[in-house]
Design a protein around this motif. Sequence first.
Motif, PDB file in Angstrom:
ATOM      1  N   PHE A  49       0.681  -1.181  -0.068  1.00 39.00           N
ATOM      2  CA  PHE A  49       0.079  -0.113  -0.072  1.00 39.00           C
ATOM      3  C   PHE A  49       0.795   1.311  -0.078  1.00 39.00           C
ATOM      4  N   ALA A  50       0.478   2.199  -0.800  1.00 40.87           N
ATOM      5  CA  ALA A  50       0.989   3.702  -0.754  1.00 40.87           C
ATOM      6  C   ALA A  50       0.733   4.038   0.973  1.00 40.87           C
ATOM      7  N   ALA A  51       1.546   5.060   1.231  1.00 41.25           N
ATOM      8  CA  ALA A  51       1.341   5.498   2.490  1.00 41.25           C
ATOM      9  C   ALA A  51       0.160   6.194   2.772  1.00 41.25           C
ATOM     10  N   ASP A  52      -0.467   6.902   1.539  1.00 43.61           N
ATOM     11  CA  ASP A  52      -1.825   7.590   1.874  1.00 43.61           C
ATOM     12  C   ASP A  52      -2.836   6.923   1.303  1.00 43.61           C
ATOM     13  N   ALA A  53      -2.618   5.549   0.975  1.00 42.78           N
ATOM     14  CA  ALA A  53      -3.815   4.689   0.637  1.00 42.78           C
ATOM     15  C   ALA A  53      -4.956   5.011   1.418  1.00 42.78           C
ATOM     16  N   ALA A  54      -6.087   4.313   0.878  1.00 42.78           N
ATOM     17  CA  ALA A  54      -7.449   4.195   1.453  1.00 42.78           C
ATOM     18  C   ALA A  54      -8.047   2.731   1.226  1.00 42.78           C
ATOM     19  N   VAL A  55      -8.625   2.222   2.141  1.00 39.79           N
ATOM     20  CA  VAL A  55      -9.283   1.022   2.003  1.00 39.79           C
ATOM     21  C   VAL A  55     -10.775   1.207   2.552  1.00 39.79           C
ATOM     22  N   VAL A  56     -11.653   0.769   1.692  1.00 40.23           N
ATOM     23  CA  VAL A  56     -13.112   0.997   1.851  1.00 40.23           C
ATOM     24  C   VAL A  56     -13.608  -0.705   1.997  1.00 40.23           C
ATOM     25  N   ASP A  57     -14.262  -0.514   3.318  1.00 39.42           N
ATOM     26  CA  ASP A  57     -14.727  -2.135   3.511  1.00 39.42           C
ATOM     27  C   ASP A  57     -16.007  -1.878   4.391  1.00 39.42           C
ATOM     28  N   GLU A  58     -16.865  -2.509   4.339  1.00 36.13           N
ATOM     29  CA  GLU A  58     -18.288  -2.564   4.880  1.00 36.13           C
ATOM     30  C   GLU A  58     -18.818  -1.063   4.940  1.00 36.13           C
ATOM     31  N   GLY A  59     -18.634  -0.140   4.316  1.00 30.39           N
ATOM     32  CA  GLY A  59     -19.071   1.206   4.262  1.00 30.39           C
ATOM     33  C   GLY A  59     -18.026   2.220   5.201  1.00 30.39           C
ATOM     34  N   HIS A  60     -16.945   1.575   5.380  1.00 29.85           N
ATOM     35  CA  HIS A  60     -15.945   2.544   6.499  1.00 29.85           C
ATOM     36  C   HIS A  60     -14.567   2.561   5.533  1.00 29.85           C
ATOM     37  N   THR A  61     -14.176   3.979   5.492  1.00 29.76           N
ATOM     38  CA  THR A  61     -12.930   4.267   4.761  1.00 29.76           C
ATOM     39  C   THR A  61     -11.837   4.322   5.880  1.00 29.76           C
TER      40      THR A  61
END
Length: 117
Positions: free
Chosen positions: A35-47
Amino acid sequence: MPQNQAIAFDALPGTITAYLAAHRDADIAAQLGLFAADAAVVDEGHTHTGTTAIAAWMNRSAGAYTYTITPIAAEQSGEGDYTVTQHLAGDFPGGVVDLRFRFTLRAGLIRRLVIEP
């Protein structure tokens, strides 16, 4: 490239195949390194933004249920945009689900990952 063009699994970028293998093996350190340092993961409606938040999400998720993962389809929808559909079967509510893992890559790292049915 046309929207959502099916591709072979061996045509996926190495970053994605490495993530899928590390995810299957519950290797959190290997996953985080992709992952990039500023990456985002969206799972179950949460970021979850940034590797610290992503690590916390991974640690919470890792022990919640036991399941197997089988990749069933791969698509590319643009430069750096890929979707891998995976079949999960386990002890979570419902027992089976197909989830889409939508990846956005930048400079060989995961910039965004959205996990949804």
